[in-house]
Design a protein around this motif. Structure first.
Motif, PDB file in Angstrom:
ATOM      1  N   LYS A  97      44.164   6.452  82.249  1.00  0.00           N
ATOM      2  CA  LYS A  97      45.411   6.074  82.515  1.00  0.00           C
ATOM      3  C   LYS A  97      45.292   4.419  81.874  1.00  0.00           C
ATOM      4  O   LYS A  97      46.123   3.733  82.231  1.00  0.00           O
ATOM      5  N   GLY A  98      44.430   4.126  81.106  1.00  0.00           N
ATOM      6  CA  GLY A  98      44.157   2.994  80.660  1.00  0.00           C
ATOM      7  C   GLY A  98      43.011   2.669  79.655  1.00  0.00           C
ATOM      8  O   GLY A  98      42.242   3.743  79.461  1.00  0.00           O
ATOM      9  N   ARG A 122      49.967  -4.817  80.942  1.00  0.00           N
ATOM     10  CA  ARG A 122      50.713  -3.522  80.755  1.00  0.00           C
ATOM     11  C   ARG A 122      51.203  -3.344  79.277  1.00  0.00           C
ATOM     12  O   ARG A 122      50.653  -4.011  78.683  1.00  0.00           O
ATOM     13  N   SER A 123      51.789  -1.969  79.402  1.00  0.00           N
ATOM     14  CA  SER A 123      51.942  -1.508  77.841  1.00  0.00           C
ATOM     15  C   SER A 123      52.960  -2.460  77.131  1.00  0.00           C
ATOM     16  O   SER A 123      53.112  -2.468  76.104  1.00  0.00           O
ATOM     17  N   ASP A 170      44.102  14.190  81.631  1.00  0.00           N
ATOM     18  CA  ASP A 170      45.326  13.451  82.355  1.00  0.00           C
ATOM     19  C   ASP A 170      45.143  12.365  83.207  1.00  0.00           C
ATOM     20  O   ASP A 170      45.822  11.528  83.752  1.00  0.00           O
ATOM     21  N   ASP A 171      43.758  11.993  83.397  1.00  0.00           N
ATOM     22  CA  ASP A 171      43.425  11.163  84.404  1.00  0.00           C
ATOM     23  C   ASP A 171      43.276   9.621  83.729  1.00  0.00           C
ATOM     24  O   ASP A 171      42.970   8.605  84.411  1.00  0.00           O
ATOM     25  N   ARG A 207      39.385   6.081  83.623  1.00  0.00           N
ATOM     26  CA  ARG A 207      39.935   7.123  84.348  1.00  0.00           C
ATOM     27  C   ARG A 207      40.251   6.724  85.609  1.00  0.00           C
ATOM     28  O   ARG A 207      39.620   6.059  86.384  1.00  0.00           O
ATOM     29  N   GLU A 208      41.403   7.210  86.249  1.00  0.00           N
ATOM     30  CA  GLU A 208      42.058   6.725  87.628  1.00  0.00           C
ATOM     31  C   GLU A 208      41.840   7.993  88.544  1.00  0.00           C
ATOM     32  O   GLU A 208      42.182   8.938  88.170  1.00  0.00           O
ATOM     33  N   GLY A 236      50.264   2.838  80.214  1.00  0.00           N
ATOM     34  CA  GLY A 236      49.162   2.625  80.992  1.00  0.00           C
ATOM     35  C   GLY A 236      48.754   1.006  81.181  1.00  0.00           C
ATOM     36  O   GLY A 236      49.461   0.127  80.881  1.00  0.00           O
TER      37      GLY A 236
END
Ligand SMILES: [Zn+2]
Length: 119
Positions: free
Chosen positions: A64-65, A107-108, A61-62, A28-29, A89
């Motif tokens: 991100k990875g 990265r993706s 929604d937080d 979570r970011e 993410g």
């Protein structure tokens, strides 16, 4: 990616504890910094691969990875790359022996991303 040192150290501890099995989680970011991990339930860890089934993903929604550990080098497997491309993410892989130098972020698209550790 930017990540709190506290979180990174916690993740490294988890990886050491799970070794030789892998562990995995969602990151979570907050305000552009990764600060929290949601660990994937234990039944989904294995020796060869982590099941990053999206049904495990809480609606958040937080997130991100992702993070997962490898018993060897922190290089993405074919399955990892396939998963990264679907998820988007950033993705941390913690390689053995689970020190700061044995962590890589991707990265993706599978390219490597720099890790900035914030104290
Ligand atoms: Zn992997």
């Amino acid at each position: 990616m930017r990540i709190r040192r506290e979180l990174l150290e916690y993740l490294l501890d988890m990886a050491r504890n799970f070794y030789p099995n892998e562990f995995g989680g969602f990151l979570r970011e907050r305000d552009g910094v990764f600060e929290e991990v949601l660990i994937i339930p234990k039944g989904h860890f294995g020796k060869s691969s982590i099941f990053f089934d999206t049904y495990l993903l809480p609606h958040d929604d937080d997130i991100k990875g992702t993070v997962h550990s490898h018993p060897g080098a922190p290089l993405p497997s074919k399955a990892d790359l396939n998963f990264f491309s679907k998820f988007g993410g950033v993705h941390l892989i913690l390689g053995f022996p689970f020190e700061e130098w044995s962590i890589k972020a991707y990265r993706s698209d599978g390219s490597e991303e720099k890790i900035e550790i914030l104290d």
